[in-house]
Enzyme design. Structure first.
Site, PDB file in Angstrom:
ATOM      1  N   ILE A   1       6.336  -3.893  10.540  1.00 48.06           N
ATOM      2  CA  ILE A   1       6.390  -3.560   9.113  1.00 48.06           C
ATOM      3  C   ILE A   1       6.020  -2.093   9.038  1.00 48.06           C
ATOM      4  CG2 ILE A   1       5.504  -4.026   6.803  1.00 48.06           C
ATOM      5  CD1 ILE A   1       5.071  -6.910   7.616  1.00 48.06           C
TER       6      ILE A   1
ATOM      7  N   TYR B   1     -13.172  -4.778  -0.160  1.00 45.15           N
ATOM      8  CA  TYR B   1     -14.365  -4.370  -0.900  1.00 45.15           C
ATOM      9  C   TYR B   1     -15.399  -5.489  -1.049  1.00 45.15           C
ATOM     10  CZ  TYR B   1     -17.374  -1.775  -4.072  1.00 45.15           C
ATOM     11  OH  TYR B   1     -18.456  -1.137  -4.614  1.00 45.15           O
TER      12      TYR B   1
ATOM     13  N   LYS C   1       0.937  -9.503   9.431  1.00 43.43           N
ATOM     14  CA  LYS C   1       1.059  -8.073   9.714  1.00 43.43           C
ATOM     15  C   LYS C   1      -0.299  -7.641  10.237  1.00 43.43           C
ATOM     16  CE  LYS C   1       1.766  -3.569   7.471  1.00 43.43           C
ATOM     17  NZ  LYS C   1       1.958  -2.862   6.174  1.00 43.43           N
TER      18      LYS C   1
ATOM     19  N   ARG D   1      -8.678  -0.274   5.994  1.00 45.32           N
ATOM     20  CA  ARG D   1      -8.616  -0.154   4.533  1.00 45.32           C
ATOM     21  C   ARG D   1      -9.480  -1.182   3.813  1.00 45.32           C
ATOM     22  NH1 ARG D   1      -4.699   2.938   1.999  1.00 45.32           N
ATOM     23  NH2 ARG D   1      -3.148   3.922   3.333  1.00 45.32           N
TER      24      ARG D   1
ATOM     25  N   TYR E   1      -1.810  -9.990   5.874  1.00 47.12           N
ATOM     26  CA  TYR E   1      -1.889  -8.561   6.200  1.00 47.12           C
ATOM     27  C   TYR E   1      -3.337  -8.228   6.535  1.00 47.12           C
ATOM     28  CZ  TYR E   1      -1.361  -3.445   5.465  1.00 47.12           C
ATOM     29  OH  TYR E   1      -1.351  -2.086   5.600  1.00 47.12           O
TER      30      TYR E   1
ATOM     31  N   THR F   1       0.825  -1.202   0.000  1.00 42.08           N
ATOM     32  CA  THR F   1       0.000   0.000   0.000  1.00 42.08           C
ATOM     33  C   THR F   1       0.863   1.256   0.000  1.00 42.08           C
ATOM     34  OG1 THR F   1      -1.636  -1.208   1.290  1.00 42.08           O
ATOM     35  CG2 THR F   1      -1.912   1.157   1.145  1.00 42.08           C
ATOM     36  N   THR F   2       1.933   1.261   0.796  1.00 41.91           N
ATOM     37  CA  THR F   2       2.830   2.408   0.839  1.00 41.91           C
ATOM     38  C   THR F   2       3.507   2.622  -0.505  1.00 41.91           C
ATOM     39  OG1 THR F   2       3.214   1.936   3.181  1.00 41.91           O
ATOM     40  CG2 THR F   2       4.754   3.448   2.122  1.00 41.91           C
TER      41      THR F   2
END
Length: 292
Positions: A204, A109, A163, A140, A135, A46-47
């Protein structure tokens, strides 16, 4: 396969046309390894603005990072999506590129059930020999991977870590009941120290782009039993942890950290829409935070 205690979720450098800047990517990898002491890098997470990277760009990043790191740190490919077949495809491409591991975000989603989440991750794990880090980031993805589902997935041999961005309570439950060899990383810089205190393995991180070396000291101090020293480092770093996401109001990752890198003498370009670059007020806040 050990990924170490400090993993950096790396930004993706762009040039003035918002294409990947390969020269700056090489400099960033060197900087994160040599100066910020990262043990592993997540590429195209994502980053790294994975939602706006094409598959071809992602695979090119995987190959480039593997080649440039040249064994100096582990390379973990962000290969998750909300489509299981697509995640399998990216995971296989990442394995062909020579990465050391895979990071798989919970399917967003679609809002799958816990059984759907389990089957999603299991299907991907069965398609690769690489070690996998789950993750869980409910803010999100809308859905949260429950502790029970995480522990069920931990029984799959090549699912080796998670994570976790849910509560410390959930982290504690996972750590207390995980099989030997399965480890937990925090996905929130601000709870690095509390995560270690409940038995987590590491972090992380996003903030490690600018304070990674100090974070490494924090982790080492805690693990060595120098708890008060770890607390002192944490207190000093906490404004940075908080400020990178609230400058002076909440901003989406990686907008602030890209500007922060420019303040460290390593400009990495802008962000792709729908993200927008920092405002003048945000930049002034970050200047005071990092240089004050």
């Amino acid at each position: 396969m050990g990924f170490g205690r400090l993993i950096t979720a790396m930004v993706t450098p762009f040039d003035e046309n918002l294409n990947i800047d390969w020269d700056t990517t090489a400099k960033l990898i060197d900087y994160l390894i040599d100066e910020q002491k990262t043990d592993s890098l997540v590429v195209s997470g994502t980053t790294g603005e994975s939602p706006t990277l094409t598959d071809d760009e992602k695979v090119a990043l995987f190959r480039f990072a593997v080649k440039h790191a040249a064994g100096r740190c582990k390379i973990i490919a962000g290969a998750g999506s909300n489509e299981t077949a697509h995640s399998v495809h990216l995971t296989r491409k990442a394995e062909e590129a020579g990465v050391d591991g895979i990071l798989l975000v919970a399917p967003y989603y679609n809002k799958p059930s816990q059984e759907g989440i389990y089957q999603h991750f299991r299907t991907i794990a069965e398609a690769t020999t690489l070690p996998i880090i789950l993750y869980n980031v409910p803010s999100r993805t809308v859905v949260s991977v429950s502790a029970e589902t995480t522990l069920r997935l931990a029984q799959i041999p090549n699912i080796v870590a998670t994570k976790e961005c849910a509560s410390l309570e959930q982290m504690t439950e996972i750590v207390a009941n995980a099989p030997e060899g399965f480890v937990l990383y925090s996905g929130d810089d601000g709870v690095t120290l509390p995560t270690l205190s409940v038995g987590g393995h590491g972090i992380i991180s996003v903030a490690s782009h600018v304070v990674g070396a100090q974070m490494k000291e924090l982790i080492a101090a805690y693990l060595d039993g120098r708890v008060q020293e770890a607390q002192a480092i944490n207190a000093k770093l906490f404004p940075v942890f908080k400020g990178l996401f609230n400058c002076p109001h909440p901003v989406p990752n990686p907008v602030a950290v890209k500007y922060a890198l420019s303040l460290r003498g390593l400009p990495v370009g802008g962000v792709r829409l729908p993200l927008v670059s920092t405002t003048e007020a945000e930049e002034k806040f970050l200047q005071n935070l990092l240089n004050g």
